[in-house]
Design a protein around this motif. Structure first.
Motif, PDB file in Angstrom:
ATOM      1  N   ILE A  37      -8.678  -9.977 -12.149  1.00  0.00           N
ATOM      2  CA  ILE A  37      -8.596  -8.527 -12.251  1.00  0.00           C
ATOM      3  C   ILE A  37      -8.936  -8.090 -13.671  1.00  0.00           C
ATOM      4  CG2 ILE A  37      -6.899  -8.307 -10.397  1.00  0.00           C
ATOM      5  CD1 ILE A  37      -4.739  -8.063 -12.542  1.00  0.00           C
ATOM      6  N   LEU A  38      -9.481  -6.883 -13.767  1.00  0.00           N
ATOM      7  CA  LEU A  38      -9.760  -6.244 -15.051  1.00  0.00           C
ATOM      8  C   LEU A  38      -8.913  -4.987 -15.131  1.00  0.00           C
ATOM      9  CD1 LEU A  38     -11.403  -5.835 -17.674  1.00  0.00           C
ATOM     10  CD2 LEU A  38     -13.104  -4.596 -16.296  1.00  0.00           C
ATOM     11  N   GLY A  39      -8.103  -4.884 -16.199  1.00  0.00           N
ATOM     12  CA  GLY A  39      -7.245  -3.718 -16.313  1.00  0.00           C
ATOM     13  C   GLY A  39      -6.728  -3.519 -17.721  1.00  0.00           C
ATOM     14  N   SER A  40      -5.775  -2.608 -17.846  1.00  0.00           N
ATOM     15  CA  SER A  40      -5.165  -2.331 -19.147  1.00  0.00           C
ATOM     16  C   SER A  40      -3.648  -2.238 -18.973  1.00  0.00           C
ATOM     17  CB  SER A  40      -5.715  -1.024 -19.729  1.00  0.00           C
ATOM     18  OG  SER A  40      -5.446   0.067 -18.851  1.00  0.00           O
TER      19      SER A  40
ATOM     20  N   HIS B  10       0.858  -1.190   0.000  1.00  0.00           N
ATOM     21  CA  HIS B  10       0.000   0.000   0.000  1.00  0.00           C
ATOM     22  C   HIS B  10       0.886   1.230   0.000  1.00  0.00           C
ATOM     23  CE1 HIS B  10      -3.992  -1.834   0.606  1.00  0.00           C
ATOM     24  NE2 HIS B  10      -3.297  -2.787   1.235  1.00  0.00           N
ATOM     25  N   HIS B  11       0.810   1.999  -1.053  1.00  0.00           N
ATOM     26  CA  HIS B  11       1.581   3.230  -1.188  1.00  0.00           C
ATOM     27  C   HIS B  11       0.621   4.411  -1.086  1.00  0.00           C
ATOM     28  CE1 HIS B  11       4.204   6.226  -3.209  1.00  0.00           C
ATOM     29  NE2 HIS B  11       5.195   5.486  -2.681  1.00  0.00           N
ATOM     30  N   ARG B  12       1.164   5.595  -0.858  1.00  0.00           N
ATOM     31  CA  ARG B  12       0.292   6.768  -0.731  1.00  0.00           C
ATOM     32  C   ARG B  12      -0.474   7.076  -2.016  1.00  0.00           C
ATOM     33  NH1 ARG B  12       5.487   9.026  -0.884  1.00  0.00           N
ATOM     34  NH2 ARG B  12       5.896  10.403  -2.670  1.00  0.00           N
ATOM     35  N   SER B  13       0.040   6.601  -3.149  1.00  0.00           N
ATOM     36  CA  SER B  13      -0.648   6.856  -4.426  1.00  0.00           C
ATOM     37  C   SER B  13      -1.557   5.704  -4.848  1.00  0.00           C
ATOM     38  CB  SER B  13       0.388   7.119  -5.531  1.00  0.00           C
ATOM     39  OG  SER B  13       1.253   6.000  -5.677  1.00  0.00           O
ATOM     40  N   GLY B  14      -1.387   4.526  -4.237  1.00  0.00           N
ATOM     41  CA  GLY B  14      -2.231   3.409  -4.616  1.00  0.00           C
ATOM     42  C   GLY B  14      -1.735   2.107  -4.046  1.00  0.00           C
ATOM     43  N   LEU B  15      -2.345   1.006  -4.522  1.00  0.00           N
ATOM     44  CA  LEU B  15      -1.995  -0.335  -4.081  1.00  0.00           C
ATOM     45  C   LEU B  15      -1.188  -1.016  -5.182  1.00  0.00           C
ATOM     46  CD1 LEU B  15      -2.245  -2.803  -2.185  1.00  0.00           C
ATOM     47  CD2 LEU B  15      -4.443  -3.302  -3.292  1.00  0.00           C
ATOM     48  N   PHE B  16       0.053  -1.378  -4.850  1.00  0.00           N
ATOM     49  CA  PHE B  16       0.925  -2.059  -5.810  1.00  0.00           C
ATOM     50  C   PHE B  16       1.039  -3.527  -5.391  1.00  0.00           C
ATOM     51  CE2 PHE B  16       1.977   2.364  -6.034  1.00  0.00           C
ATOM     52  CZ  PHE B  16       2.266   2.600  -7.370  1.00  0.00           C
TER      53      PHE B  16
ATOM     54  N   LYS C 200       3.340  -7.201 -12.739  1.00  0.00           N
ATOM     55  CA  LYS C 200       3.131  -6.152 -11.749  1.00  0.00           C
ATOM     56  C   LYS C 200       1.813  -5.422 -12.028  1.00  0.00           C
ATOM     57  CE  LYS C 200       8.017  -5.353 -10.776  1.00  0.00           C
ATOM     58  NZ  LYS C 200       9.101  -4.345 -10.736  1.00  0.00           N
ATOM     59  N   CYS C 201       1.149  -5.049 -10.964  1.00  0.00           N
ATOM     60  CA  CYS C 201      -0.171  -4.404 -11.084  1.00  0.00           C
ATOM     61  C   CYS C 201      -0.239  -3.219 -10.121  1.00  0.00           C
ATOM     62  CB  CYS C 201      -1.289  -5.391 -10.735  1.00  0.00           C
ATOM     63  SG  CYS C 201      -1.240  -6.948 -11.648  1.00  0.00           S
TER      64      CYS C 201
ATOM     65  N   TYR D  50       6.105   1.948 -18.872  1.00  0.00           N
ATOM     66  CA  TYR D  50       6.806   3.092 -18.307  1.00  0.00           C
ATOM     67  C   TYR D  50       8.184   3.163 -18.952  1.00  0.00           C
ATOM     68  CZ  TYR D  50       3.040   2.976 -14.954  1.00  0.00           C
ATOM     69  OH  TYR D  50       1.803   2.994 -14.387  1.00  0.00           O
ATOM     70  N   PRO D  51       8.383   4.091 -19.890  1.00  0.00           N
ATOM     71  CA  PRO D  51       9.623   4.149 -20.684  1.00  0.00           C
ATOM     72  C   PRO D  51      10.893   4.298 -19.844  1.00  0.00           C
ATOM     73  CG  PRO D  51       7.927   5.520 -21.661  1.00  0.00           C
ATOM     74  CD  PRO D  51       7.411   5.115 -20.317  1.00  0.00           C
ATOM     75  N   GLN D  52      10.861   5.080 -18.775  1.00  0.00           N
ATOM     76  CA  GLN D  52      12.081   5.323 -18.009  1.00  0.00           C
ATOM     77  C   GLN D  52      12.616   4.038 -17.377  1.00  0.00           C
ATOM     78  OE1 GLN D  52      11.195   8.460 -15.242  1.00  0.00           O
ATOM     79  NE2 GLN D  52      11.374  10.086 -16.802  1.00  0.00           N
ATOM     80  N   ARG D  53      11.690   3.173 -16.931  1.00  0.00           N
ATOM     81  CA  ARG D  53      12.130   1.933 -16.308  1.00  0.00           C
ATOM     82  C   ARG D  53      12.144   0.781 -17.314  1.00  0.00           C
ATOM     83  NH1 ARG D  53       8.102   3.429 -12.519  1.00  0.00           N
ATOM     84  NH2 ARG D  53       6.947   1.522 -13.025  1.00  0.00           N
ATOM     85  N   GLY D  54      11.554   0.987 -18.456  1.00  0.00           N
ATOM     86  CA  GLY D  54      11.456  -0.088 -19.428  1.00  0.00           C
ATOM     87  C   GLY D  54      10.607  -1.249 -18.923  1.00  0.00           C
ATOM     88  N   GLU D  55       9.599  -0.925 -18.099  1.00  0.00           N
ATOM     89  CA  GLU D  55       8.735  -1.948 -17.515  1.00  0.00           C
ATOM     90  C   GLU D  55       7.279  -1.671 -17.919  1.00  0.00           C
ATOM     91  OE1 GLU D  55       9.339  -1.707 -13.346  1.00  0.00           O
ATOM     92  OE2 GLU D  55      11.375  -2.558 -13.389  1.00  0.00           O
ATOM     93  N   TYR D  56       6.515  -2.734 -17.850  1.00  0.00           N
ATOM     94  CA  TYR D  56       5.079  -2.586 -18.075  1.00  0.00           C
ATOM     95  C   TYR D  56       4.349  -3.165 -16.867  1.00  0.00           C
ATOM     96  CZ  TYR D  56       4.982  -7.583 -19.298  1.00  0.00           C
ATOM     97  OH  TYR D  56       5.101  -8.951 -19.259  1.00  0.00           O
ATOM     98  N   GLN D  57       3.109  -2.724 -16.664  1.00  0.00           N
ATOM     99  CA  GLN D  57       2.278  -3.260 -15.583  1.00  0.00           C
ATOM    100  C   GLN D  57       0.800  -3.064 -15.929  1.00  0.00           C
ATOM    101  OE1 GLN D  57       3.307  -1.032 -12.055  1.00  0.00           O
ATOM    102  NE2 GLN D  57       2.032   0.733 -12.626  1.00  0.00           N
TER     103      GLN D  57
END
Length: 410
Positions: A85-88, A43-49, A62-63, A92-99
């Motif tokens: 889960i339902l998502g899209s 749980h982060h201040r901006s959301g749930l990772f 990663k979600c 993230y280009p800087q990290r070269g990761e997707y979630q």
């Protein structure tokens, strides 16, 4: 060793942008359902990772569910839980990761079925298929009943036994259907269609015994629900037990919780009909007796009133009044008759005095010329002219021999 770099080589940003366009613009990945087990959560201040992986650990992704969306999740992801889960996909280009950016999370297995059930229920509810206004009443005394259930189910035997006991001689049409498994929805729809096509049934029982939730899934199938809703004859359901409410129960015209209850409700018991008939006879007898007693009381009351009024005395008085008026009428008629007779005699005498014949009978005569005109003066006559003398008795024809004219002196 020398390498020759091709002119088409991409930069890191270039390849990243290309991969980003492939992932984020893909129609499937823009709205995708993914099932797995939560392996970590933060749980982060901006959301749930959190990380979602296959149970065998062969793959993970990663979600993130942003704070604005967390409160809307049906199931909050927790480590060790199986979720859908339902998502899209987001890169993230800087990290070269997707979630996966999460919109919704629900429990896997039974939880998914519950969600689909609720979504279908809400849709059917919005269409008005559960409204009481569209439901048909059951016929009070049907002569032909159709039953849709499995021929091997205990429900069919219970229904037959109950109907035979309550209403012997009833015609029962059996339309067999599979009521469990993947083939059940189509089988039930066809069974209902056969009943409608036959056209004899006045009411239809759709039934099966109780069972687990997954065994009753066919009665939450949209095809079956709409077939029941569109059926032209009333449908009563007896599916499972009270805890097993299905969408078919909600759309049916009448819903009970067992096959036996459906059979008991669809036809009255002959013993109950006989008792009701006897009650109506007793009520009719009481009503007739009450009306008769009331009429007799009213008649006696009128008799007593007539006696108090002295009807005989009133009749005698009225007869005396009529006799007196009769005498008055006779007197008036007699008096007017005498007056008329006297007046008639006076007119007769007056007429007699004016009668020309009476004048002739006194010795006078009427002199008429040849043309019938009355001769009134001598100057109208000439010598030799023939005249007709009318006497009181007979006529005389004469000829003028001399005309003498005298002047009347005052």
């Amino acid at each position: 060793m020398n390498f020759e770099f091709p002119d088409t080589a991409l930069s890191v940003a270039g390849i990243t942008n290309y991969i980003q366009s492939l992932l984020e613009e893909d129609k499937i990945l823009r709205q995708v359902w993914v099932t797995g087990e939560v392996s970590s959560a933060n749980h982060h201040r901006s959301g749930l990772f959190f990380t979602l992986q296959d149970p065998d650990g062969t793959a993970g992704i990663k979600c993130v569910a942003w704070n604005s969306q967390v409160a809307k999740l049906v199931q909050i992801p927790a480590v060790g839980e199986q979720i859908i889960i339902l998502g899209s996909i987001r890169l993230y280009p800087q990290r070269g990761e997707y979630q996966l950016t999460i919109w919704q999370a629900i429990p896997a297995g039974v939880g998914l079925q519950a969600l689909r059930y609720q979504q279908l229920r809400n849709r059917l509810l919005s269409e008005g298929l559960f409204d009481e206004e569209r439901k048909q009443p059951l016929p009070p005394h049907p002569q032909t009943i159709a039953v849709v259930t499995s021929p091997t189910a205990a429900a069919w035997g219970d229904i037959q036994k109950t109907l035979k006991h309550r209403y012997p001689g009833l015609q029962v049409l059996f339309s067999p259907a599979t009521v469990q498994g993947e083939q059940a929805p189509e089988s039930i729809v066809k069974a209902i269609a056969r009943v409608e096509k036959d056209g004899r049934a006045e009411v239809l029982i759709l039934s099966r015994g109780g069972g687990a939730v997954e065994e009753l899934a066919c009665f939450n199938d949209e095809r079956v629900v709409r077939a029941v809703a569109e059926c032209s004859i009333p449908v009563i359901t007896g599916i499972g037990h009270q805890r097993d409410e299905s969408l078919v129960d909600l759309v049916a015209d009448v819903c009970v919780h067992t096959p036996t209850a459906a059979a008991e409700l669809v036809v009255p018991a002959l013993s109950e009909l006989y008792a009701q008939h006897q009650q109506r006879i007793d009520a009719l007898y009481d009503a007739v007796y009450e009306v008769r007693t009331s009429a007799e009381n009213q008649l006696q009351t009128l008799r007593n009133r007539l006696q108090r009024l002295g009807l005989d005395r009133q009749v005698k008085q009225e007869m005396q009044k009529l006799q007196w008026k009769r005498q008055q009428l006779l007197q008036i008629t007699s008096r007017r008759s005498q007056q008329a007779t006297q007046h008639l005699e006076m007119l007769r005498q007056k007429l007699a005095t004016l009668d020309p014949k009476a004048v002739l009978n006194r010795g006078y005569a009427v002199v008429r010329q040849e043309n019938g005109a009355i001769a009134r003066t001598a100057t109208e006559l000439t010598v030799g002219q023939e005249l007709l003398i009318q006497l009181g008795q007979g006529e005389v024809k004469v000829k003028v021999t001399e005309v003498t004219t005298k002047t009347q002196k005052d």
